[in-house]
Structure formats: structure tokens, C-alpha cells
Design a protein around this motif. Structure first.
Motif, PDB file in Angstrom:
ATOM      1  N   ALA A  60      24.190  83.338  36.331  1.00 34.75           N
ATOM      2  CA  ALA A  60      23.096  82.877  35.496  1.00 34.75           C
ATOM      3  C   ALA A  60      22.200  84.025  35.076  1.00 34.75           C
ATOM      4  CB  ALA A  60      22.281  81.829  36.257  1.00 34.75           C
ATOM      5  N   GLY A  61      21.837  84.046  33.808  1.00 31.24           N
ATOM      6  CA  GLY A  61      20.952  85.070  33.288  1.00 31.24           C
ATOM      7  C   GLY A  61      21.632  86.372  32.936  1.00 31.24           C
ATOM      8  N   GLU A 118      26.990  81.651  42.979  1.00 31.85           N
ATOM      9  CA  GLU A 118      26.284  80.476  42.468  1.00 31.85           C
ATOM     10  C   GLU A 118      27.206  79.270  42.325  1.00 31.85           C
ATOM     11  OE1 GLU A 118      26.055  83.465  41.015  1.00 31.85           O
ATOM     12  OE2 GLU A 118      24.014  84.015  41.618  1.00 31.85           O
ATOM     13  N   THR A 119      28.466  79.500  41.989  1.00 32.67           N
ATOM     14  CA  THR A 119      29.367  78.380  41.733  1.00 32.67           C
ATOM     15  C   THR A 119      30.127  77.911  42.977  1.00 32.67           C
ATOM     16  OG1 THR A 119      31.138  79.908  41.066  1.00 32.67           O
ATOM     17  CG2 THR A 119      29.691  79.062  39.331  1.00 32.67           C
ATOM     18  N   GLU A 176      24.620  86.481  31.021  1.00 32.89           N
ATOM     19  CA  GLU A 176      25.656  86.211  30.026  1.00 32.89           C
ATOM     20  C   GLU A 176      25.883  87.412  29.106  1.00 32.89           C
ATOM     21  OE1 GLU A 176      24.031  82.444  31.565  1.00 32.89           O
ATOM     22  OE2 GLU A 176      23.115  84.251  30.720  1.00 32.89           O
TER      23      GLU A 176
END
Length: 280
Positions: free
Chosen positions: A17-18, A258-259, A20
């Protein structure tokens, strides 16, 4: 529905996240369909890897999964039987580790290549010693010891290492964490594109391991790309942006902290579960 290993690209949804914008760039280092065999033993069976600018890519896997073999192929210690390696989009063919170093790829192995009897500055510039300017250097081949000590100090300070102050101190007087810091500082000083760390905290205590992980984050913050090989799952989930999972000589998948949690990562690593197309 299960997907094949070759289909597991960064676009699987596991972009941190953040960040990309990082993964829309061209990879600093990429490998496609790397195959290497040792007699009848298959070391790597069509492995792909992408390393992007300013990221920490962890490589995990069980013993014999091909982690070290993959890294040795990327850094010139092994020559793959087939496949393609690109650095900044240009195809490269490393025949020896020096070729990779000349291209800007530095490796810090678990068995530290430092000489305990030499001082810190001499270890940082080992094999790359600077000579003094003028006839003293060109004719008498005298080394620029003061200059190397100054630049060594700058390299150490740039990594935020505060426990090492005297560049003339013998490495044999340093703790394990400090010796690892010297090896990482040397890699950072000369690795202009990629730094590979092979189990950098394996023989260190909790405090010294934390210092090394902080250095890894410093390298990333300075825009360097880092490949981290480790068996320590908490450390991997703490510092990695993405996690490349090796299994039985192939790539089982690419995930992020994160995933997927540590349990899921280990399950993929051991074959208890597989990534699917609808998985994040």
C-alpha cells in the motif's frame, strides 16, 4: 482455481500500500525462467524474480528450496543453464562474482568476508584500495590511508551506525553485530544498484539483529534495492516490502506482509497451501 507459478507476477494484487508508483517502474533486476542443474539434481526449475527500485525483497524457503542457488545465479557465482537476467532492462551475463560487482551488485554472505586483523577502513576498501595522488601513488604505489579512513567513516555514518566511531579500530575487537555492520557498509559503499544480504542476522542476538534490520531499512530509504535471504519469519515480515517464496527449486509465489500473515507464508513455503487466482 489454482494458478501456475509462472503466472504469479507482481500484479497479483500484492503491491504494498502506498507504493504503487514503485511497481509501475522498470525492475532494477529481473530474472526469467532460470534453470540450473547439478548432474541429475535440479537446482532451479524455471524461476522468475523481479526486484524494484528502493524495495526490500525477501527470499524465503525451506532448506533445499533453491534460495542460495538463485542468489548465486543472480550474482555470478553460478552460471545458469538457461534463462535470462536483466539489470535495468539490459540483458547481462555474469560469468563470475566480479562481473556482478562491476555492474553494481554487492553481496554480503552469512560467512562474513572480513579480515579480523585489519582495521575497519582497510576492510571496507579490501580489494579496492585507493592510492595517493601523484607520483606517490602511481610510482611508489602508496595507499591513501587517511582518505580511505575518512570515506569509510562517511559510509558508516550514512547508515546511521553510531556504535562504530574509530575507523582505525581492528575488526577483531568488534562485536558480531558491528562486524556485520562493517560488511553491510562496504556493500552500501560500492553497491550502486543492488545489495544482497544472505542471512545477515543468523548468528546475532536480538539487539544486534535489530541494528542490522535498521541498516536494511536505511538502505531502502536511500533508494537502494535489497534482496534479503532469511529463515527468520518475524524479521522478514518486519522489514520486507514483498516476499518471494521458493519451494522445491521453483517459485511458489510472491506475497506481501500486508496480504498474508506469517502462518500463510509458511504454509505456501511448505506446500500446505497454494496461491490461487482469487487470493490477494
Amino acid at each position: 482455481m489454482s494458478t501456475t507459478t509462472s503466472e504469479l507476477e507482481v500484479a497479483h494484487g500484492g503491491v504494498p500500500a502506498g507504493k504503487e508508483h514503485v511497481y509501475s517502474q522498470q525492475p532494477v533486476l529481473s530474472a526469467r525462467n532460470i534453470v540450473i542443474t547439478f548432474g541429475r539434481v535440479v537446482g532451479l526449475d524455471g524461476v522468475d524474480l523481479d526486484l524494484y527500485p528502493g524495495e526490500v525483497l525477501a527470499v524465503i524457503g525451506d532448506n533445499g528450496a533453491g534460495k542460495s542457488t538463485l542468489i548465486k545465479c543472480l550474482t555470478g557465482a553460478y552460471v545458469p543453464d538457461s534463462g535470462e537476467i536483466k539489470l535495468n532492462g539490459e540483458r547481462v551475463s555474469f560469468r563470475r562474482p566480479q562481473d556482478a560487482r562491476d555492474a553494481g551488485i554487492e553481496t554480503v554472505y552469512q560467512q562474513l568476508a572480513v579480515i579480523p586483523a585489519l582495521d575497519i577502513a582497510s576492510n571496507l576498501y579490501l580489494g579496492r584500495e585507493d592510492r595517493r595522488k601523484g607520483p606517490l601513488g602511481s610510482v611508489l604505489r602508496m595507499l591513501d590511508k587517511k582518505g580511505m579512513e575518512k570515506r569509510a567513516g562517511e559510509s558508516v555514518r550514512n547508515l546511521g551506525i553510531q556504535t562504530i566511531q574509530n575507523m582505525g579500530q581492528a575488526v577483531e575487537t568488534l562485536s558480531g553485530g558491528q562486524r556485520q555492520a562493517v560488511a553491510v557498509a562496504r556493500a552500501a559503499a560500492f553497491g550502486s544498484k543492488v545489495i544482497v544480504l544472505d542471512e545477515p542476522t543468523a548468528a546475532l542476538g536480538v539487539k544486534e539483529s535489530g541494528m542490522v534490520l535498521d541498516m536494511v531499512k536505511q538502505l531502502r530509504d536511500k533508494g537502494l534495492s535489497v534482496i534479503l535471504i532469511s529463515h527468520n519469519m518475524p524479521q522478514v515480515w518486519d522489514v520486507a516490502d514483498r516476499i518471494h517464496i521458493q519451494r522445491l527449486g521453483g517459485r511458489a509465489g510472491v506475497i506481501t506482509p500486508e496480504t498474508h500473515d506469517m502462518g500463510e507464508g509458511v504454509a505456501i513455503m511448505t506446500g500446505a497451501t497454494k496461491l490461487s487466482e482469487d487470493a490477494p
